[in-house]
Design an enzyme around this catalytic site. Structure first.
Site, PDB file in Angstrom:
ATOM      1  N   ASP A 328       0.822  -1.205   0.000  1.00 37.57           N
ATOM      2  CA  ASP A 328       0.000   0.000   0.000  1.00 37.57           C
ATOM      3  C   ASP A 328       0.856   1.255   0.000  1.00 37.57           C
ATOM      4  O   ASP A 328       2.026   1.231   0.357  1.00 37.57           O
ATOM      5  CB  ASP A 328      -0.917  -0.015   1.219  1.00 37.57           C
ATOM      6  N   THR A 329       0.195   2.387  -0.355  1.00 36.07           N
ATOM      7  CA  THR A 329       0.901   3.653  -0.479  1.00 36.07           C
ATOM      8  C   THR A 329      -0.123   4.768  -0.632  1.00 36.07           C
ATOM      9  O   THR A 329      -1.321   4.524  -0.550  1.00 36.07           O
ATOM     10  CB  THR A 329       1.841   3.604  -1.707  1.00 36.07           C
ATOM     11  N   VAL A 330       0.347   6.007  -0.842  1.00 33.67           N
ATOM     12  CA  VAL A 330      -0.574   7.088  -1.216  1.00 33.67           C
ATOM     13  C   VAL A 330      -0.112   7.691  -2.523  1.00 33.67           C
ATOM     14  O   VAL A 330       1.083   7.761  -2.815  1.00 33.67           O
ATOM     15  CB  VAL A 330      -0.672   8.201  -0.141  1.00 33.67           C
ATOM     16  N   ASN A 346       4.076   8.386  -2.703  1.00 29.92           N
ATOM     17  CA  ASN A 346       4.899   8.320  -1.490  1.00 29.92           C
ATOM     18  C   ASN A 346       4.478   7.088  -0.691  1.00 29.92           C
ATOM     19  O   ASN A 346       3.283   6.841  -0.543  1.00 29.92           O
ATOM     20  CB  ASN A 346       4.687   9.568  -0.644  1.00 29.92           C
TER      21      ASN A 346
END
Length: 507
Positions: A328-330, A346
């Site tokens: 997962d990440t943004v 990020n």
């Protein structure tokens, strides 16, 4: 316009734009907020990649990923009998690259100081923020990982439990570190007390890190790679990221049918995923440490070799992979009044990274090093100063020489497949960008075809008959943010994934 996966981050970006800041200013303000309010997904102890298009022109790319410490050698892991690097191990921590990347972007393309841009993030970390629904969902699922480290448990679990939706959370130590970075720049993170504390914590746990490793970290401007898809130019960051894999799949997509029914296109997407990801896990590496034949993999010769293995009716047992778990990440994107466009991603890699926290600085560390192989001689084998295979990939689309859409699809390993699926749903099926983001997702991984539960039962059964081993997943596959630039009408069209808490907002 700004599109992020959290309301507070989108609002921070919009506030910067209202105050006269440019797209890069807004993106940095937004990602800093996300490092506070989405602590499972991202943090200043992680990495980032960015594509930046100035006034609609050809984008430039920044590789903000970190490197393995100088003392990390595949031979050592082999001698220890370690066939992989555990996600919660100190050996999974490469030097975080995000802060250096932010400072580089701010210095070269920003118009406001970090003190102003970090102010919202510092306020939320110090005074508190309310936990959003998706954030709470991820937090609850990671209580065991956070309990692994006493410092992480004390900072992120209240009475040993994850916060619930609407609970107030504060991260005062992180606020202090953000304030120092805003005042002193990158040296506040990579030199002095913060770096010393992180190194001390990792060394205590058995890591090979030194303060010299942190001081040496630098981001690199690199030339984006691209391919043609329909009448578009699609840009990605080059290896060590997997953007190359998305472009390889787009090249395959020119020769297969992705315009058919749901079962047909889901099957074809699975088959081209298997082919491209097998190449990824056999060859993709840090080009500074090994041969990375990008031109070959983007050639029609590679396409011709692979196409005979794509069966439109049957699932092929092509080699599977287990090197990089689904993570997962943004992702966020901003377009400003001058049509400067930022595609920004990020990550801590997995939820809450490795789960190791430096308590005085409040820095939660990623575990990107777990993507390394421990086999000496493998292209992606861990080595001193080497960057691992990276899954996070921002993207940008151009048409007729102008940027028309910065976009990204979160979800770790899924991202390359997600880029292809998203673009195909827009340019093959005619969906708008929000519809393309919201549609059910599938992912062929580890010998199974993962499906979100929104697929119709008859489609699931059709795919089973074609030979797919089906897994109906209990959590969403990835997330998406995008901004479409309509040059003819002078309009910006935003999309933000319903699987996350965020939204797109324009002014």
């Amino acid at each position: 316009m700004a599109a992020t996966s959290h309301p507070l981050a989108t609002l921070a970006a919009i506030d910067v734009l209202r105050a006269g800041g440019n797209a890069m200013d807004a993106a940095i303000a937004a990602v800093a907020v996300q490092c506070v309010v989405e602590p499972a997904m991202t943090g200043i102890g992680g990495d980032c990649f960015v594509l930046y298009s100035k006034k609609g022109g050809v984008p430039v790319a920044l590789n903000g990923s970190g490197r393995a410490p100088a003392g990390a050698k595949a031979e050592w892991f082999a001698e220890q009998g370690l066939s992989e690097i555990a996600a919660t191990s100190p050996h999974s921590v490469t030097v975080p690259g995000a802060v250096d990347a932010w400072c580089t972007l701010n210095a070269e393309h920003g118009s406001k100081g970090l003190d102003e841009l970090f102010a919202p993030a510092i306020r939320y970390a110090e005074e508190g923020y309310r936990v959003a629904p998706r954030v709470a969902f991820d937090w609850e699922r990671n209580v065991p990982k956070l309990s692994h480290d006493p410092d992480a448990k004390a900072a992120f679990l209240v009475g040993g439990k994850a916060p619930q939706v609407g609970d107030m959370m504060r991260l005062p130590a992180l606020a202090g570190t953000l304030r120092r970075i805003a005042k002193e720049g990158r040296s506040a993170f990579y030199e002095g007390e913060v770096a010393a504390e992180i190194v001390s914590k990792l060394s205590f746990l058995g890591g090979h890190h030194t303060e010299a490793d942190f001081a040496a970290q630098r981001s690199d401007w690199v030339e984006p790679i691209r391919t043609r898809f329909r009448d578009l130019d699609v840009y990605e960051c080059p290896p060590n990221g997997q953007g190359l894999i998305a472009l390889m799949m787009l090249n395959l997509a020119d020769h297969v049918d992705l315009k058919g029914g749901v079962a047909d296109r889901t099957h074809i997407l699975a088959e081209i995923t298997k082919a491209a990801y097998h190449a990824r896990d056999s060859h993709l590496c840090d080009p500074a440490h090994g041969e990375m034949p990008v031109e070959h993999f983007l050639s029609q010769d590679w396409v011709r070799r692979v196409l005979p293995h794509i069966d439109a009716r049957r699932a092929k047992p092509l080699p599977t992979w287990n090197e990089v778990a689904h993570k997962d990440t943004v992702y966020l994107t901003v377009v400003d009044r001058d049509l400067n466009s930022v595609s920004f991603i990020n990550s801590l890699f997995g939820l809450f990274g490795c789960g190791i926290l430096a308590p005085k600085s409040g820095v939660l560390l990623h575990h990107r090093g777990s993507a390394f192989r421990t086999i000496p001689g493998h292209p992606n084998a861990i080595a001193p100063g080497k960057r691992p295979l990276h899954t996070i990939i921002p993207a940008m689309v151009m048409k007729n020489g102008r940027t028309i859409m910065p976009f990204g699809v979160m979800g770790g390993q899924y991202q390359a497949t997600g880029h292809v699926d998203f673009l195909s749903k827009i340019y093959d099926l005619g969906l708008d960008i929000q519809q393309a983001s919201d549609a059910p997702r599938s992912f062929a991984t580890e010998g199974r075809l993962q499906l979100e539960p929104t697929f119709a039962p008859e489609v699931v059964e059709d795919l089973r008959r074609r030979g797919h081993e089906i897994e109906i997943v209990d959590s969403p596959i990835g997330g998406c943010q995008a901004i479409m630039i309509d040059h003819e009408r002078g309009a910006l069209l935003g999309a933000s994934d319903h699987r996350k808490d965020g939204f797109a907002l324009g002014l």
